[in-house]
Each structure stands twice: as C-alpha cells, then as structure tokens.
Design a protein around this motif. Structure first.
Motif, PDB file in Angstrom:
ATOM      1  N   GLN A   1     -81.037  96.074  94.675  1.00  0.00           N
ATOM      2  CA  GLN A   1     -80.367  96.884  96.145  1.00  0.00           C
ATOM      3  C   GLN A   1     -80.644  98.370  96.119  1.00  0.00           C
ATOM      4  O   GLN A   1     -80.321  98.897  97.210  1.00  0.00           O
ATOM      5  N   HIS A   2     -81.399  98.800  95.109  1.00  0.00           N
ATOM      6  CA  HIS A   2     -81.631 100.175  94.966  1.00  0.00           C
ATOM      7  C   HIS A   2     -82.268 100.811  96.343  1.00  0.00           C
ATOM      8  O   HIS A   2     -83.429 100.287  96.567  1.00  0.00           O
ATOM      9  N   SER A   3     -81.794 101.911  96.880  1.00  0.00           N
ATOM     10  CA  SER A   3     -82.329 102.436  98.070  1.00  0.00           C
ATOM     11  C   SER A   3     -82.078 103.967  98.114  1.00  0.00           C
ATOM     12  O   SER A   3     -81.567 104.647  97.342  1.00  0.00           O
ATOM     13  N   TYR A   4     -82.611 104.623  99.121  1.00  0.00           N
ATOM     14  CA  TYR A   4     -82.722 106.055  99.341  1.00  0.00           C
ATOM     15  C   TYR A   4     -82.366 106.280 100.911  1.00  0.00           C
ATOM     16  O   TYR A   4     -82.813 105.577 101.796  1.00  0.00           O
ATOM     17  N   SER A   5     -81.482 107.450 100.920  1.00  0.00           N
ATOM     18  CA  SER A   5     -81.119 107.726 102.381  1.00  0.00           C
ATOM     19  C   SER A   5     -80.922 109.031 102.592  1.00  0.00           C
ATOM     20  O   SER A   5     -80.769 109.836 101.557  1.00  0.00           O
ATOM     21  N   LEU A   6     -81.082 109.635 103.662  1.00  0.00           N
ATOM     22  CA  LEU A   6     -80.788 111.071 103.970  1.00  0.00           C
ATOM     23  C   LEU A   6     -79.317 111.330 103.535  1.00  0.00           C
ATOM     24  O   LEU A   6     -78.469 110.655 103.998  1.00  0.00           O
TER      25      LEU A   6
END
Length: 486
Positions: free
Chosen positions: A480-485
C-alpha cells in the motif's frame, strides 16, 4: 442595389446568377398559374422559399412579367389561395427591372413561408416537398414521416395492433396508478384517461406511447428504443486496425426503465477530478460534467426523439474531451438550434407527460436552461446543439480537460513556488501535476502514467522527497506504499 425588401438576400445579381436551390426557383411569366401549385406546396412543406417570375431559368435572361397582362399577374398572386389547401402564408412584391430588350419591366416575387403545423397540398390532393433544387411529390411512408414532422400526425398516438395490457410491466403500471392516486381504478381506465389506450371498432388498443413507456419486452415491438453508449480512447473515432473503442454497451428497455438504466451505467463511465484546495488544505472532487447537464441531455433525447424512424437509436459517445448525445429525428416543429434555450415544444407530449409524472422531466425547456447554467457554473463551455445530416439532433458537452491541466499546473506551481519549480526537470513537473489532482499515488501508477522505468521514477521521487515537496506513506516494501504532496 436592387433587392427584395422581404428577403434582402435576393439581390438582382443573386436571382440571375445563383443556381436554383432549396429556397428559390425561377419561372417564366408564360407558365400557367395552376402549375405553380406543386412549387408552392413544396416550399411551404419545407423551410419556405421564393418563386421569382420573369427570369428565364435556361438562359438566365430577364424577360419580365408585364407582357403577361394584369389578369395573369393577378392569377399568379392568388395561386397560393386558388390552387393549394390550406392556403400557406405568403407575400408578394414587384421589382422594377430592365428586360432583355432594354425596356422597363418588372419581376414578380412570391414569398412562401414555411407551414409549421399543417401539410400544404395542391387542389389535386398532391403533397410536394422541396429537397435541394428539386420539387418532389411525397407519398406513402415519406408522406407519413412528413406528417409526423408537422405534427399533423403523432407516432405516439397511433395504435399498435399486436400489444395488449399483458405485454406491459405490471409493476410500472402499479407504480403509475399510485402516482395518480388511482389504485382503485382498472388499468384500462387509467390508460384511456391518459390517452394511452383507444377503442377501435369496439376493441381496446394500446397506443405506441403506452408500449414504448411500459413494455415488458421492448425488443418485441420497438427494437429501436435503445441507448447505445460508446467510449473512445482519445478525441476522435478510429476504425479498422486503429479502432479505439474501449466500451460499447447497448441498453434496450422500455422508456421508464431506460432512463434509470442509462443513468446508472453512464455514471460509472464518467471521470472525477480530485484537486487540492490550497485555501483549506483539503481535496475536492470535481465531476467531469455536472450531473444535471448530461442526465437531462439523455432524458431529453429519450423523450423528444423521433420514434417513427425505424432502425435508429440514441447514441451516447464519450471522448477524452467531450460527451456527445445524438438523438434520431430533427428538432421538433418551431424549435431550432438557435432558440432551443428558450423555445418550448414537445414532439411526444403524452410520453413527456408520463415521464414528468414519474419525476424525470421538468417543465419543458426549463431543463435546457439549466444545462447552460450548470455548464457555466463548472467553468465549462456552453452546450452545443446541432443537426448533423438533418436527420438527428446532437448535444455536445465539452469537459475542457486542456484547461483543467493548465489549472493543475498553475496549482502545482502555487503549492511549491516558482523558484523551486524552475529547478525541476520536465518529468518531475509532470509527476507533481499528476499528484496535484490525487490524494496519493503509487510508484507503479506513475510508471504507467509517464511511461518511464521503475528506476527513473524512484530517482525523481527521491529528489522531490529530499526537497520536502512530497512525502512517503507507509514502508517502501508495503504493497500500500504511496506518495502524496506535503
């Protein structure tokens, strides 16, 4: 410049040199006044036109009309009344000219206006129609379709000889009787009261409207009662080896089910844009099109289409930059693409009334006005109505996706500042713009979006993270690893 006062486009030069067309025809003064009847009928049943008497249609020379005498000219002027039934609206005028012999003369212009709700026939019971530069007698099925278009005959009011009440959806009939507070009345009585059933030669017969609205198996009676949805990848429709259709679904139901089925399915195909509101720090979901606009467009197509056109159906085409709703049949009667926002008219008033009672249709044209206002509220272009091929009505809603991308870019620059933006390469900027319209993205999603390798994307993500622009959500090996601002 010598020209008509009633129709200024008709200059002398135009009348002499322009080819005869849908709107004007030349005749010599030698013609019998009774021979004008087919042309008068044809212009009146089409979109109107002008008969120019006094120009030779072969040599294009001005012969004038004075030599015909006052009695013959008076017969020409009275031809719409004397040789047609009913008399179409018309006006006449004379233009002073110099004829081919160099003498002062006149042209007689008889202007025939379109008949909105009547079929204009000759005294011989013939019906004519102007098609291009030809005057064609209309018979059989063509005559019936003309009657539908003039609303001297309504397809919805004609009876079907095959269907019975047992062929209708009983649940819908029960619901309809409940809406009308008529549960205690026999179904046949309710249908007759609404003009959906008639007694012919002592037998009760359902109208086309009743079957279209309530049929259990619509394909058995009207296989053209259908909405087809086609979604294309890109902004154009391609064919052959380059075909770009990604969704193609046909929905075949009676009208009262078709509205809901089409709404539910098409809603799943429309996209949503998620944008960060920098003032509140929260994300807002912005639909691709305002729901009322596209749904009202589909409902209007279903209610007002020409059901007499066998074999044709409503086509909803979705492209990356627009949604098109194409409905069989021209705009009804007095409605045009120019006045559709304000002009009210129903081709199928009984179908419209039932859908209004079910809550699907607003007062005539109030819905069209709101399509315009809702598109404006979403900062989108006005809806566009057109009549492609003169056999259909098309509503086009543009989603202005290009402007949204520009706004997303401006938003990304506003989030991080122009100084940092200038330090980034094109790929990093693309990543930020993409992330600006989403809560969180995965590495794999960015690879698919940018068509770049895993290593390239990881390198850019690390740089953006080091600059403090983005943050990681979860552990690197977490699915579920993700990136966001930030």
């Amino acid at each position: 410049m010598l020209k008509s006062k009633i129709n200024p486009i008709l200059t002398l030069d135009y009348m002499i040199h322009e080819p005869e067309n849908k709107y004007f025809d030349r005749k010599l003064a030698k013609i019998k006044p009774s021979d004008l009847a087919p042309l008068i009928s044809a212009f009146a049943n089409a979109e109107g036109g002008t008969i120019v008497i006094g120009i030779n249609d072969k040599t294009l020379e001005i012969e004038g009309v004075l030599a015909a005498g006052a009695d013959r000219l008076n017969d020409f002027i009275n031809a719409p009344k004397d040789y047609c039934k009913p008399m179409p609206k018309n006006e006449y005028e004379y233009l002073d000219v110099v004829n081919e012999k160099g003498l002062q003369d006149k042209l007689l212009l008889i202007h025939i206006f379109p008949s909105q709700e009547q079929i204009i026939q000759t005294r011989k019971d013939e019906t004519w129609l102007r098609i291009g530069d030809r005057t064609k007698e209309v018979k059989g099925l063509d005559l019936r379709n003309l009657e539908y278009s003039k609303n001297t005959r309504r397809f919805e009011d004609e009876c079907t000889m095959d269907a019975t009440v047992n062929d209708l959806k009983q649940g819908l009939l029960t619901q309809y009787k409940h809406i009308l507070n008529a549960e205690h009345l026999p179904t046949e009585q309710v249908l007759k009261a609404r003009g959906l059933m008639k007694t012919i030669e002592g037998r009760d017969k359902l109208t086309n409207a009743a079957v279209l609205l309530f049929a259990e198996n619509i394909m058995q009676f009207y296989p053209n009662c259908r909405v087809r949805f086609v979604r294309y990848e890109g902004n154009t429709a391609k064919a052959g080896t380059q075909i770009n259709i990604v969704k193609d679904k046909s929905m075949d139901y009676c009208i009262l089910k078709l509205v809901d089925i089409a709404k539910e399915y098409i809603a799943t195909q429309l996209r949503e844009f998620t944008a960060l509101d920098t003032k509140t720090g929260t994300f807002k979901i912005v639909p691709e099109y305002p729901e009322f606009a596209w749904l009202e467009g589909i409902v209007n197509a279903i209610v007002h289409r020409e059901y007499a056109l066998a074999g044709d159906y409503i086509l909803v085409s979705m492209y990356d930059d627009r949604l098109e709703i194409k409905s069989p049949g021209r705009l009804p009667n007095i409605v045009t693409v120019e006045n559709i926002r304000h002009t009210r008219y129903a081709r199928n008033p009984k179908i419209s009334r039932v859908l209004t009672e079910f809550g699907y249709v607003r007062e005539l044209n109030e819905g069209v006005k709101r399509i315009y206002s809702d598109m404006e509220a979403f900062f989108l272009d006005d809806p566009e109505y057109s009549e492609p091929g003169q056999q259909a009505v098309k509503l086009t809603l543009k989603n202005n996706i290009v402007m949204r991308k520009i706004r997303q870019k401006e938003q990304a620059i506003g989030n991080i500042g122009n100084d940092i933006w200038e330090q980034l390469d094109d790929l990093e900027r693309e990543i930020l713009v993409y992330m600006g319209s989403r809560r969180a993205v995965s590495r794999k999603e960015l690879e698919e979006q940018t068509q770049k390798s895993r290593g390239t994307i990881l390198k850019r993500l690390k740089h953006l993270s080091d600059l403090g622009i983005i943050k990681q959500n979860g552990r690197l090996r977490d699915p579920q690893h993700s990136y966001s601002l930030k």
